[in-house]
Design a protein around this motif. Structure first.
Motif, short mmCIF file in Angstrom:
data_model
loop_
_atom_site.label_atom_id
_atom_site.label_comp_id
_atom_site.label_asym_id
_atom_site.label_seq_id
_atom_site.Cartn_x
_atom_site.Cartn_y
_atom_site.Cartn_z
N TYR A 127 15.44 -7.44 -1.04
CA TYR A 127 14.29 -6.65 -1.47
C TYR A 127 14.57 -5.95 -2.79
O TYR A 127 13.78 -6.00 -3.73
N ALA A 232 14.39 3.62 -3.21
CA ALA A 232 13.59 4.43 -2.28
C ALA A 232 12.93 3.51 -1.26
O ALA A 232 12.38 2.47 -1.63
N ILE A 248 12.33 8.25 12.21
CA ILE A 248 13.03 7.40 13.17
C ILE A 248 13.25 6.08 12.46
O ILE A 248 12.30 5.39 12.09
N VAL A 249 14.51 5.78 12.18
CA VAL A 249 14.86 4.64 11.31
C VAL A 249 15.60 3.57 12.10
O VAL A 249 16.60 3.86 12.76
N ARG A 250 15.08 2.34 12.04
CA ARG A 250 15.73 1.20 12.70
C ARG A 250 16.52 0.41 11.66
O ARG A 250 16.05 0.23 10.54
N THR A 299 6.32 5.84 15.37
CA THR A 299 6.45 7.01 14.50
C THR A 299 5.11 7.67 14.12
O THR A 299 4.98 8.89 14.24
N GLU A 403 -1.11 -0.84 10.51
CA GLU A 403 -0.18 -0.49 9.43
C GLU A 403 0.92 -1.53 9.42
O GLU A 403 1.48 -1.85 10.48
N ARG A 404 1.19 -2.09 8.25
CA ARG A 404 2.28 -3.07 8.13
C ARG A 404 3.53 -2.36 7.65
O ARG A 404 3.47 -1.57 6.72
N ASP A 406 5.86 -3.91 6.26
CA ASP A 406 6.49 -4.83 5.31
C ASP A 406 5.50 -5.09 4.18
O ASP A 406 4.59 -5.88 4.30
N PHE A 407 5.69 -4.38 3.05
CA PHE A 407 4.75 -4.54 1.93
C PHE A 407 4.90 -5.90 1.27
O PHE A 407 3.97 -6.50 0.79
N ARG A 408 6.12 -6.41 1.26
CA ARG A 408 6.41 -7.61 0.46
C ARG A 408 5.79 -8.85 1.07
O ARG A 408 5.25 -9.70 0.36
#
Ligand SMILES: Cc1cc2nc3c(=O)[nH]c(=O)nc-3n(C[C@H](O)[C@H](O)[C@H](O)COP(=O)(O)OP(=O)(O)OC[C@H]3O[C@@H](n4cnc5c(N)ncnc54)[C@H](O)[C@@H]3O)c2cc1C
Length: 444
Positions: A127, A232, A248-250, A299, A403-404, A406-408
């Protein structure tokens, strides 16, 4: 792609051919139309990437802007390659001395667009590398604008299509400069005050020494290590008040792996402002709500529950799909809030004990809900399509808000198999039929 979106996209594309047709010779309508389509698609794509708030609001949030951004990118590439293949120089150009460079820059822009689009869709390209390279789309647009105005083209100076290209070029340029400036938008320094690890992730709270601007439940913010030019990454705000933010981060890749493994109390991070239009309704005057979360997709709903007060308003049904309890970050707080909020009906499902969410099960749940219910889903692609099809299956007419994460939207092996599988199956069926054909004639 929705039928309405397909219609808008077709009108957008065809309008370019109709617009240039009265101003160029018949033989040039196709290449001129393709060129114009490519330029305005690039300019609109740059405008969406500039993330101006009114534009994000119209689009329904950054993730929706990025979906349109991606499709406009494909239009820009298709238009450029078609134009490149079909166009030929006509006349001497507005400044004959620049006509040759105009042609060369056009070729460079088309090649640049091809390479950059390929880099965007190949998930194997990390990314952060892709993101850095993607910034070259601005200079490519400038090359294409130069080509548009200085190549020997059939378009007369001042003709309506020429003027449109001039406006499109200015808008695209301003949007690209805005994107460069946005990269400098102020962030705040926060300090980690709590770290709660869970299987495959971490639940962190960061404190601020200065009051933080309010955020709306469902919004996300970028987090970056506190060092110059740090990458970021966006994470949904899972809770917090004027002095703190919870995330909350995976672990999903290189940056999150490092974060989850190493984050500790006292660490400092730079935080962006809360943005996004995925806003589950928390006020008492809300319509009935269906909230479906997959994994860390909990989240936005955890933030919503935190801001809710007990009320007699319409029911909120929250379906939390987890792999198992150990990997369900924040689940204790989700249950605690559900216990204190009579308006919330919580359903926790776990793959591990086989209580998966199925379309049939969800359709049944939805059938018992008021027709004005609003649906919000946050989680992997598969869960989003399950909820959308159950919603349609239950003849609910309001849209499903999603809500996605994954923007890419790059394509990896899974996507290629997912897309390629039906093609492979059709080819195999065709080959089987072809193989059996002679036998059929031999039998008669
Ligand atoms: C609006 C939004 C909200 C999110 N909320 C959460 C959340 O609450 N909890 C959580 O665990 N994850 C969340 N994510 C996903 C999180 O941003 C990615 O998992 C993270 O950026 C992955 O980075 P990486 O370097 O570890 O992985 P990589 O291997 O680099 O990427 C893994 C995936 O994350 C995407 N990604 C990578 N970097 C970025 C970036 N800077 N911006 C956007 N996408 C990126 C890539 O397209 C790729 O699909 C959210 C993403 C978005 C877009």
């Amino acid at each position: 792609m929705h039928k309405s979106t397909l219609l808008i996209a077709s009108i957008f594309a065809l309008a370019h051919f109709a617009f240039v047709a009265p101003f160029v010779p018949l033989a040039n309508i196709l290449p001129a139309g393709l060129g114009a389509l490519s330029m305005s698609s690039m300019a609109l794509s740059l405008t969406l990437a500039a993330r101006w708030r009114p534009v994000d609001r119209i689009m329904g949030g950054p993730d929706k802007s990025y979906v349109a951004h991606r499709w406009l990118g494909f239009f820009a590439l298709g238009g450029a390659l078609g134009h490149w293949a079909l166009a030929s120089s006509v006349g001497a150009g507005v400044l004959p001395v620049l006509a040759d460079s105009g042609e060369d820059f056009g070729t460079l822009a088309a090649i640049g667009l091809l390479v950059m689009t390929a880099a965007a869709v190949v998930r194997a390209i990390p990314y952060h590398l892709w993101k850095a390279s993607h910034m070259l789309m601005g200079p490519i647009f400038v090359l294409a604008a130069y080509h548009t105005f200085f190549v020997a083209s059939p378009l007369a100076v001042g003709a309506a299509p020429w003027t449109l290209m001039a406006v499109v070029s200015v808008v695209g340029l301003i949007a690209w400069i805005q994107t460069l400036l946005r990269k400098r938008s102020p962030t705040r320094l926060l300090t980690v005050s709590q770290v709660l690890p869970f299987e495959g992730g971490v639940d962190v709270t960061l404190d601020s020494d200065v009051p933080l601007p309010p955020y709306r439940p469902g919004q996300f913010a970028t987090i970056a290590f506190n060092k110059a030019r740090a990458e970021a990454h966006p994470f949904t705000i899972a809770g917090g008040n004027e002095w703190s933010r919870r995330f909350i981060v995976r672990a999903a890749g290189d940056w999150t792996d490092t974060f989850v493994r190493n984050v500790a109390e006292g660490d400092t991070f730079r935080l962006g402002r809360g943005v996004g239009r995925f806003l589950p309704q928390v006020h008492a005057a809300r319509s009935a709500q269906l909230w479906v979360a997959g994994g860390v997709g909990i989240t936005p709903f955890l933030a919503a529950l935190e801001q809710m007060k007990p009320d007699e308003g319409a029911q909120v049904t929250l379906v939390y799909c987890t792999r198992n309890r150990a990997s369900a970050g924040g689940i204790e707080d989700v249950e605690r809030h559900a216990a204190r909020l009579p308006q919330v009906h919580l359903v926790v499902l776990s793959d591990e004990d086989g209580s998966r969410l199925t379309k049939e099960r969800l359709t049944q749940m939805v059938r018992s809900m008021p027709s004005k219910t609003q649906a919000y889903v946050c989680g992997p692609e598969g869960l989003q399509s399950l909820v959308t099809s159950a919603w349609k299956g239950a003849a609910m007419n309001s849209r499903v808000h999603s809500e996605r994460f994954d923007f890419r939207g790059a394509y990896g092996l899974t996507e290629i198999v997912y897309i390629g599988k039906p093609v492979l199956e059709a080819a195999r069926d065709w080959a089987t039929r072809a193989r059996n054909a002679p036998n059929a004639s031999a039998g008669t």
